[in-house]
Design a protein around this motif. Sequence first.
Motif, PDB file in Angstrom:
ATOM      1  N   ALA A   6       8.459  -6.156  10.815  1.00  0.00           N
ATOM      2  CA  ALA A   6       8.492  -5.660   9.433  1.00  0.00           C
ATOM      3  C   ALA A   6       7.084  -5.214   9.044  1.00  0.00           C
ATOM      4  O   ALA A   6       6.119  -5.953   9.225  1.00  0.00           O
ATOM      5  N   LEU A   7       6.967  -3.986   8.533  1.00  0.00           N
ATOM      6  CA  LEU A   7       5.665  -3.469   8.113  1.00  0.00           C
ATOM      7  C   LEU A   7       5.761  -2.981   6.670  1.00  0.00           C
ATOM      8  O   LEU A   7       6.662  -2.210   6.320  1.00  0.00           O
ATOM      9  N   LEU A   8       4.853  -3.468   5.858  1.00  0.00           N
ATOM     10  CA  LEU A   8       4.927  -3.232   4.421  1.00  0.00           C
ATOM     11  C   LEU A   8       4.492  -1.819   4.053  1.00  0.00           C
ATOM     12  O   LEU A   8       3.498  -1.305   4.571  1.00  0.00           O
ATOM     13  N   ARG A   9       5.254  -1.205   3.152  1.00  0.00           N
ATOM     14  CA  ARG A   9       4.925   0.118   2.623  1.00  0.00           C
ATOM     15  C   ARG A   9       4.882   0.048   1.104  1.00  0.00           C
ATOM     16  O   ARG A   9       5.691  -0.640   0.490  1.00  0.00           O
ATOM     17  N   TRP A  10       3.923   0.760   0.518  1.00  0.00           N
ATOM     18  CA  TRP A  10       3.759   0.732  -0.941  1.00  0.00           C
ATOM     19  C   TRP A  10       3.705   2.152  -1.470  1.00  0.00           C
ATOM     20  O   TRP A  10       2.866   2.939  -1.055  1.00  0.00           O
ATOM     21  N   ARG A  11       4.585   2.446  -2.404  1.00  0.00           N
ATOM     22  CA  ARG A  11       4.563   3.749  -3.053  1.00  0.00           C
ATOM     23  C   ARG A  11       4.279   3.583  -4.529  1.00  0.00           C
ATOM     24  O   ARG A  11       5.067   3.015  -5.278  1.00  0.00           O
ATOM     25  N   HIS A  12       3.130   4.104  -4.934  1.00  0.00           N
ATOM     26  CA  HIS A  12       2.713   4.027  -6.329  1.00  0.00           C
ATOM     27  C   HIS A  12       2.953   5.383  -6.992  1.00  0.00           C
ATOM     28  O   HIS A  12       2.714   6.427  -6.384  1.00  0.00           O
TER      29      HIS A  12
ATOM     30  N   VAL B 135      -3.411  -0.592   5.506  1.00  0.00           N
ATOM     31  CA  VAL B 135      -4.789  -0.722   5.997  1.00  0.00           C
ATOM     32  C   VAL B 135      -5.762  -0.723   4.807  1.00  0.00           C
ATOM     33  O   VAL B 135      -6.801  -1.358   4.839  1.00  0.00           O
ATOM     34  N   GLU B 136      -5.362  -0.025   3.731  1.00  0.00           N
ATOM     35  CA  GLU B 136      -6.209   0.003   2.543  1.00  0.00           C
ATOM     36  C   GLU B 136      -5.884  -1.139   1.571  1.00  0.00           C
ATOM     37  O   GLU B 136      -6.787  -1.792   1.056  1.00  0.00           O
ATOM     38  N   PHE B 137      -4.594  -1.392   1.311  1.00  0.00           N
ATOM     39  CA  PHE B 137      -4.307  -2.345   0.229  1.00  0.00           C
ATOM     40  C   PHE B 137      -4.210  -3.817   0.672  1.00  0.00           C
ATOM     41  O   PHE B 137      -4.429  -4.703  -0.147  1.00  0.00           O
ATOM     42  N   ILE B 138      -3.903  -4.074   1.953  1.00  0.00           N
ATOM     43  CA  ILE B 138      -3.835  -5.482   2.384  1.00  0.00           C
ATOM     44  C   ILE B 138      -5.201  -6.176   2.230  1.00  0.00           C
ATOM     45  O   ILE B 138      -5.266  -7.278   1.674  1.00  0.00           O
TER      46      ILE B 138
ATOM     47  N   SER C   8     -13.974   2.521  -7.880  1.00  0.00           N
ATOM     48  CA  SER C   8     -12.951   2.688  -8.907  1.00  0.00           C
ATOM     49  C   SER C   8     -11.567   2.807  -8.281  1.00  0.00           C
ATOM     50  O   SER C   8     -10.582   2.337  -8.840  1.00  0.00           O
ATOM     51  N   ARG C   9     -11.470   3.400  -7.078  1.00  0.00           N
ATOM     52  CA  ARG C   9     -10.169   3.433  -6.404  1.00  0.00           C
ATOM     53  C   ARG C   9      -9.727   2.011  -6.053  1.00  0.00           C
ATOM     54  O   ARG C   9      -8.569   1.655  -6.201  1.00  0.00           O
ATOM     55  N   LYS C  10     -10.682   1.222  -5.620  1.00  0.00           N
ATOM     56  CA  LYS C  10     -10.363  -0.165  -5.272  1.00  0.00           C
ATOM     57  C   LYS C  10      -9.862  -0.930  -6.501  1.00  0.00           C
ATOM     58  O   LYS C  10      -8.907  -1.703  -6.413  1.00  0.00           O
ATOM     59  N   MET C  11     -10.521  -0.687  -7.638  1.00  0.00           N
ATOM     60  CA  MET C  11     -10.080  -1.361  -8.863  1.00  0.00           C
ATOM     61  C   MET C  11      -8.708  -0.885  -9.306  1.00  0.00           C
ATOM     62  O   MET C  11      -7.886  -1.664  -9.786  1.00  0.00           O
ATOM     63  N   THR C  12      -8.468   0.408  -9.146  1.00  0.00           N
ATOM     64  CA  THR C  12      -7.145   0.961  -9.481  1.00  0.00           C
ATOM     65  C   THR C  12      -6.082   0.285  -8.628  1.00  0.00           C
ATOM     66  O   THR C  12      -5.027  -0.137  -9.126  1.00  0.00           O
ATOM     67  N   ILE C  13      -6.373   0.180  -7.336  1.00  0.00           N
ATOM     68  CA  ILE C  13      -5.423  -0.450  -6.416  1.00  0.00           C
ATOM     69  C   ILE C  13      -5.199  -1.915  -6.789  1.00  0.00           C
ATOM     70  O   ILE C  13      -4.065  -2.386  -6.855  1.00  0.00           O
ATOM     71  N   GLU C  14      -6.302  -2.598  -7.063  1.00  0.00           N
ATOM     72  CA  GLU C  14      -6.212  -4.009  -7.436  1.00  0.00           C
ATOM     73  C   GLU C  14      -5.309  -4.204  -8.652  1.00  0.00           C
ATOM     74  O   GLU C  14      -4.439  -5.076  -8.664  1.00  0.00           O
ATOM     75  N   ASN C  15      -5.498  -3.389  -9.657  1.00  0.00           N
ATOM     76  CA  ASN C  15      -4.679  -3.500 -10.871  1.00  0.00           C
ATOM     77  C   ASN C  15      -3.234  -3.100 -10.634  1.00  0.00           C
ATOM     78  O   ASN C  15      -2.314  -3.755 -11.116  1.00  0.00           O
ATOM     79  N   ALA C  16      -3.043  -2.033  -9.887  1.00  0.00           N
ATOM     80  CA  ALA C  16      -1.686  -1.549  -9.633  1.00  0.00           C
ATOM     81  C   ALA C  16      -0.902  -2.547  -8.784  1.00  0.00           C
ATOM     82  O   ALA C  16       0.308  -2.699  -8.950  1.00  0.00           O
ATOM     83  N   LEU C  17      -1.615  -3.239  -7.893  1.00  0.00           N
ATOM     84  CA  LEU C  17      -0.953  -4.214  -7.021  1.00  0.00           C
ATOM     85  C   LEU C  17      -0.307  -5.350  -7.818  1.00  0.00           C
ATOM     86  O   LEU C  17       0.721  -5.889  -7.437  1.00  0.00           O
ATOM     87  N   LYS C  18      -0.952  -5.683  -8.944  1.00  0.00           N
ATOM     88  CA  LYS C  18      -0.443  -6.790  -9.764  1.00  0.00           C
ATOM     89  C   LYS C  18       0.983  -6.550 -10.232  1.00  0.00           C
ATOM     90  O   LYS C  18       1.726  -7.486 -10.497  1.00  0.00           O
ATOM     91  N   LYS C  19       1.346  -5.280 -10.373  1.00  0.00           N
ATOM     92  CA  LYS C  19       2.675  -4.969 -10.903  1.00  0.00           C
ATOM     93  C   LYS C  19       3.623  -4.407  -9.858  1.00  0.00           C
ATOM     94  O   LYS C  19       4.762  -4.064 -10.152  1.00  0.00           O
ATOM     95  N   ALA C  20       3.130  -4.301  -8.642  1.00  0.00           N
ATOM     96  CA  ALA C  20       3.906  -3.604  -7.610  1.00  0.00           C
ATOM     97  C   ALA C  20       5.229  -4.297  -7.280  1.00  0.00           C
ATOM     98  O   ALA C  20       6.240  -3.630  -7.080  1.00  0.00           O
ATOM     99  N   ILE C  21       5.227  -5.629  -7.241  1.00  0.00           N
ATOM    100  CA  ILE C  21       6.459  -6.349  -6.898  1.00  0.00           C
ATOM    101  C   ILE C  21       7.481  -6.160  -8.009  1.00  0.00           C
ATOM    102  O   ILE C  21       8.608  -5.726  -7.782  1.00  0.00           O
TER     103      ILE C  21
END
Length: 277
Positions: A59-65, A74-77, A21-34
């Motif tokens: 350059a190293l990507l950082r994501w704040r939800h 390491v988790e979301f890529i 379920s965390r993976k699905m949350t991340i997957e869905n949240a990623l769609k709107k992150a940009i």
Amino acid sequence: SKEKGKNGYSFFNAELSQEKSRKMTIENALKKAIQRDQFILYYQPKVVLGTRKIIGMEALLRWRHPDLGWVSPVEFIPVAEETGQIVAIGEWVLEEACRQNKQWQDAGYPPLNISVNVSVLQFKHGKFLETVERILGKTGLDTRYLELEITESIMQNIKESKKILVSLQQMGIKISIDDFGTGYSSLHVLQKLPIDTLKIDKSFVDELDIDELNPMVKAIIDLGLNLDMTLVAEGIESENQMNVLIEHGCTIGQGYLFSKPVAPEDFEGLMQIPGML
Ligand code: C2E
Ligand code: CA
Ligand code: CA
Ligand code: CA
């Protein structure tokens, strides 16, 4: 049920489904992150070993939800790679990195190379070359400052990869093999590709604390030097590691010993320290 809980069975299932379920949350949240402006690029200096002079940055990507907080690449890529979202995310990264680098040059900072991580999926995506060209045109960054970091897995489809790499090289872009020594690599193939840089993976650099004469590190450095490539060691954390690398012939590195990846305004601070540039 309680009974199953006793033998650990349903506890194990619960853990698995929590992960899912965390993976699905991340997957869905990623769609709107940009679109929601949740990504930011951090920059880690690439320095000359010994003098610590900054000669480039990664350059190293950082994501704040808003709910999840900071999520590690390491988790979301890997999730983004699995869903194909990495193509759009990678495009955002490339444009932002080029834009920022050009802005620093326009602001009067001495020009530095910018290295951008490119996932194999993104690289093999039909429009990669067009995308790179478009972004360079749009941001106005001179191609000679751009370096793309790809992993050894591009060697699995060598014919196709070579075409893309040659085109990138003709555009003046540099190519670096990231995490070198950890993946699938054919030395025969390596020699035939237009590769500028080998990045020695952190796992090898770590070993230098245990065994200063680690034969793998020496072999990778000698290989790179013999093939006329630049060698960059990643994950340098101690003076000792740095000194052994210098002794072996590696001249460039990155790591916490010099600086962690930092936010753009902090990178500006690093560039203003006398002697750093
Ligand atoms: P990588 O490309 O191998 O990047 C190096 C990682 O090592 C970074 O982790 C960096 O913060 C970390 N690092 C650097 N120096 C040290 C050190 O001295 N000690 C330790 N312990 N770590 C150090 P980060 O930023 O968490 O990124 C992890 C991975 O996520 C990257 O590994 C890369 O594979 C991927 N990644 C990050 N940003 C992007 C991106 O924009 N696109 C793609 N495709 N992948 C990315
Ligand atoms: Ca990298
Ligand atoms: Ca790396
Ligand atoms: Ca690595």
